[in-house]
Design an enzyme around this catalytic site. Structure first.
Site, PDB file in Angstrom:
ATOM      1  N   MET C   1       0.838  -1.179   0.000  1.00 43.00           N
ATOM      2  CA  MET C   1       0.000   0.000   0.000  1.00 43.00           C
ATOM      3  C   MET C   1       0.884   1.245   0.000  1.00 43.00           C
ATOM      4  O   MET C   1       2.090   1.142  -0.038  1.00 43.00           O
ATOM      5  CB  MET C   1      -0.920  -0.022   1.227  1.00 43.00           C
ATOM      6  CG  MET C   1      -1.733  -1.303   1.306  1.00 43.00           C
ATOM      7  SD  MET C   1      -2.711  -1.575  -0.198  1.00 43.00           S
ATOM      8  CE  MET C   1      -3.242  -3.250   0.043  1.00 43.00           C
ATOM      9  N   CYS C   2       0.267   2.384   0.103  1.00 42.79           N
ATOM     10  CA  CYS C   2       1.012   3.600  -0.123  1.00 42.79           C
ATOM     11  C   CYS C   2       0.449   4.702   0.780  1.00 42.79           C
ATOM     12  O   CYS C   2      -0.482   4.487   1.551  1.00 42.79           O
ATOM     13  CB  CYS C   2       0.883   4.042  -1.585  1.00 42.79           C
ATOM     14  SG  CYS C   2       1.125   2.703  -2.769  1.00 42.79           S
ATOM     15  N   ARG C   3       1.028   5.875   0.657  1.00 43.68           N
ATOM     16  CA  ARG C   3       0.538   7.081   1.320  1.00 43.68           C
ATOM     17  C   ARG C   3       0.611   8.206   0.307  1.00 43.68           C
ATOM     18  O   ARG C   3       1.532   8.226  -0.520  1.00 43.68           O
ATOM     19  CB  ARG C   3       1.408   7.445   2.540  1.00 43.68           C
ATOM     20  CG  ARG C   3       1.560   6.353   3.611  1.00 43.68           C
ATOM     21  CD  ARG C   3       0.393   6.309   4.587  1.00 43.68           C
ATOM     22  NE  ARG C   3      -0.731   5.553   4.071  1.00 43.68           N
ATOM     23  CZ  ARG C   3      -1.911   5.450   4.715  1.00 43.68           C
ATOM     24  NH1 ARG C   3      -2.120   6.055   5.879  1.00 43.68           N
ATOM     25  NH2 ARG C   3      -2.887   4.755   4.188  1.00 43.68           N
ATOM     26  N   ASN C 114      -4.005   4.840  -3.507  1.00 44.60           N
ATOM     27  CA  ASN C 114      -3.558   3.953  -2.432  1.00 44.60           C
ATOM     28  C   ASN C 114      -4.590   2.846  -2.323  1.00 44.60           C
ATOM     29  O   ASN C 114      -5.784   3.102  -2.375  1.00 44.60           O
ATOM     30  CB  ASN C 114      -3.471   4.716  -1.102  1.00 44.60           C
ATOM     31  CG  ASN C 114      -3.234   3.776   0.069  1.00 44.60           C
ATOM     32  OD1 ASN C 114      -2.598   2.750  -0.084  1.00 44.60           O
ATOM     33  ND2 ASN C 114      -3.773   4.138   1.229  1.00 44.60           N
TER      34      ASN C 114
END
Lengths: 278, 278, 278, 278
Positions: C1-3, C114
């Protein structure tokens, strides 16, 4: 700060040690438990002696994180070695570049380090001046770790590794104190010539970074007769690691403060370490 | 060896100078005509002063070739600047790493270089020792070019650029001769503080790397009334380049051997250059 | 996942938002609190609209971690923008390469994401076939995120962003269900054309990744009259972020499940979001 | 376009073939003589089968130029292999990223290519749709070369390499013609399963990129009794290269237009090649 491991023993695919353990070095690159930083993503390196006779160890080093590096994954899956180093870096300020990635090499010798020279920018010039002028231009990067290596080489590493490291530490501490630094050095170090392997744990303050060595394989095999891995490696197999690679009871022992270990021809010895004034 | 360009004048998208000309610096990275190497693919850098007031120039540097770098393409397409440097590198042996890419920066100052200190590994230690100890730890890379910059800073670059460069060259030549080197230095250099721009062409042997400056825009406009670009830029616009960016007749003039030019407030001056013994 | 974060408002140095806050996006790259992964070190990107009129936003994207990237630091220190996106990536399996780094761009449009399409390898072919053949060859990477962008473009993003995203989600969920996937999609998305900014929070399961929007600046200014930053930005300034950038009481509000916000000419609106069957 | 070499024979240090020859592949990366581009600096790859039995070949691929890559230098100096591929890339437009670097691998198989599908952006979608849906999600990059590999796998590469390549070419040419492209394909291809090695030279136009195979070692040894290298390798040693690695008289033979060679158990065969309509 950083994390590292040194392996000596039955020739293994690097994968067996680098990726397979539950808390492998690759896992530590994302989730270190005992390090100063939980993430060690500022470059990595692996250095190995090929099974066939070649003069120098091979190095694979790169500036990205170890956990997503495909070339490291490839080497781990395809290269076997009886003696190898691996290191993951968390920069304390110096540039993230290949020449700052451990292990460092000089001829047959490899060196890697976790810790740091306190306020290195203050003492860097003084220390670099102590490097043998013949060796000076071989320094490629800008880390305290590589400077320590070249100081140790200057001070006799190839003839007497524990003595040379003791003198290097003496020199770093003297330089630090001359600049008003209370605790000039923090280090765990691994060094090898391809046959013998030394590992040092020391800090001026007496509160050194974590370091562990593996229990004798024959002892472990009796404790854990079901662990397949232990039947695949010889009694001469040893690991020295910044933090344990797994939770196998009885497998890991802390290297005491201010001491060093040596592995040679499968035998090991643990000795006290003290800086030597220079 | 390398190729570079320095621009001062009407604020332009970097693209206008970096990519659009027929023999642009990007083209030179693949097909240099006058350089020692036809390929300059060992890293690149661009440094620009933003149009709004910010204390330091911005740097974009990377280790791959300029010709395929997407971030450089993006910056060129979206950033306007009244004063910028660009450099493409062909390593003469030192590591291909970001900290070895030009331009180098110190506060408001930028520096870039083409050429080399002969047998730099022999004189590197002596020269580095001459750098002001206060500046020593700011050296990040391992090139002769950055060492020359820090020597010039040590010798008064911020007060008197031509004098400091003359003393730096004197020092490099003395060190070289002490090591038995016949022709210690080969250089074209650009340096700026964001307002003034100096460019030097010199070599011990008197056979320096190529360097050209652009003809006055008002003159060119009369020669080439149809060239749209010349109507878009002011008379105060000047370019200094390792090799001409195109074939426009009358546009380029060789900087003479052993001389330097200065651009200030749109005016230019060309002066003789000689090393100053130190 | 990401931000990720999206900024719209008073033109600011990117540094002000990217590095300065206590829990900045750069800090989140090492120590995310609300993300699925604590480390987001598999590449990053920043996309900004220059202050002067240029047709497309600029992108700086690279494959290493954001926290040690010098070019990102340089851009943040020297570029001002009234509207920018920033993204840090934690790969869920697809390659770590520049073409997989967010934001993605199409003409004036930028997109970042995301979350993930569950079992993307199972549905990738079906989804890619739904992309307009005219757009197909513009797909450069291999992420679910970029595929979602091209599906949205195919389904009318340029005319009706909320509708196109609803149809894209409907398509992804239908494809997933056809492959027996219970919860096909997890997403927070930001998209902009350089004037308007939309942010979506949705997941099939109704348990979406975190997303927050900033409180109105005039309200915050009354709450915190001493915070200098709030006096420097206009009332039209808005931030949308994966996780709060700091601990200022009252500054951050969760975007509700299954909803989207739009920022246009400084005004904001929050609306319910539901997939649209296609 | 690109340059490549394929080696099969006496296990050698990769260095012997990659770096040592006068016009080695590394030299070709800077100064190709017969390629479309003189510089091949948009990434490289080497793939080798280890001497000990391991299921898959190892790959080292990176996005910078081969000529300055230290990890390639290290592998070349320390790894021996009886069968290896090496490739240097000059991008014809697709992204410079690791997943676009040759060789490509599928299980035990490796594939590399020089040339191109004309107007690949026009036919990419049609061709990709012909890839077996089971294989589709294994495609990692965006090159025509990898698409050709997956088409060949779809069309029976593992059972009948020459037939599968003939059908792949038939498909590419049909797709191209459907889009009005006169000469849809240009290729030299090497493919291996670790035991056998095939090399193809073909182009729709009948004007294919250069390709050469080495003369039998026993013949060369009689011609050049003084060349030490020829005494170190067995009669079963063969090289196929985009351009000759040196100027040894009698050492290199052009692969004829529209033909392919196969190396198996040290024996070689040269056969005509024609596309197979599908």
């Amino acid at each position: 700060m950083c994390r590292w491991l040194a392996y000596s023993g039955t020739p293994l695919l690097l994968d067996t040690i680098l990726y397979k353990p539950a808390h492998s070095l690759i896992d530590q690159s994302l989730h270190s438990r005992l390090g100063v930083e939980t993430t060690n993503g500022d470059g990595f390196g692996v250095g190995w002696y090929p099974q066939e006779s070649i003069d120098t160890p091979a190095l694979l080093r790169d500036v990205g994180p170890a956990w997503n590096n495909r070339n490291l994954r490839e080497i781990a899956d395809h290269v076997r070695s009886p003696l190898f180093f691996a290191h993951i870096r968390a920069s304390t300020g110096t540039a993230v570049q290949q020449s700052n990635c451990h292990p460092f090499r000089y001829g047959r010798w490899m060196w890697m380090h976790n810790g740091g020279i306190t306020d290195f920018h203050l003492v860097r010039r003084d220390l670099t001046l102590q490097v043998d002028p013949e060796l000076y231009s071989d320094i490629e990067g800008t880390t305290d770790s590589e400077t320590m290596f070249y100081l140790a080489l200057t001070l006799g590493l190839e003839q007497d590794p524990p003595g040379a490291v003791a003198r290097m530490v003496g020199l770093v501490e003297r330089s630090g104190r001359e600049h008003g630094i209370e605790f000039p050095l923090q280090m765990t170090i691994a060094v090898t010539d391809g046959e013998r392997l030394w590992a040092f744990r020391y800090s001026t303050q007496g509160a050194s970074r974590s370091l562990f060595y593996s229990t004798r394989v024959d002892t472990l095999r009796k404790l854990h007769p079901d662990v397949a891995f232990l039947r695949e490696v010889s009694d001469e197999t040893h690991l020295i690691v910044s933090e344990p690679l797994g939770d196998l009871p009885g497998a890991w022992n802390e290297v005491p403060e201010s001491s060093y270990g040596v592995v040679h021809a499968g035998a090991t010895e643990l000795c006290p370490f003290a800086p030597e004034p220079v």
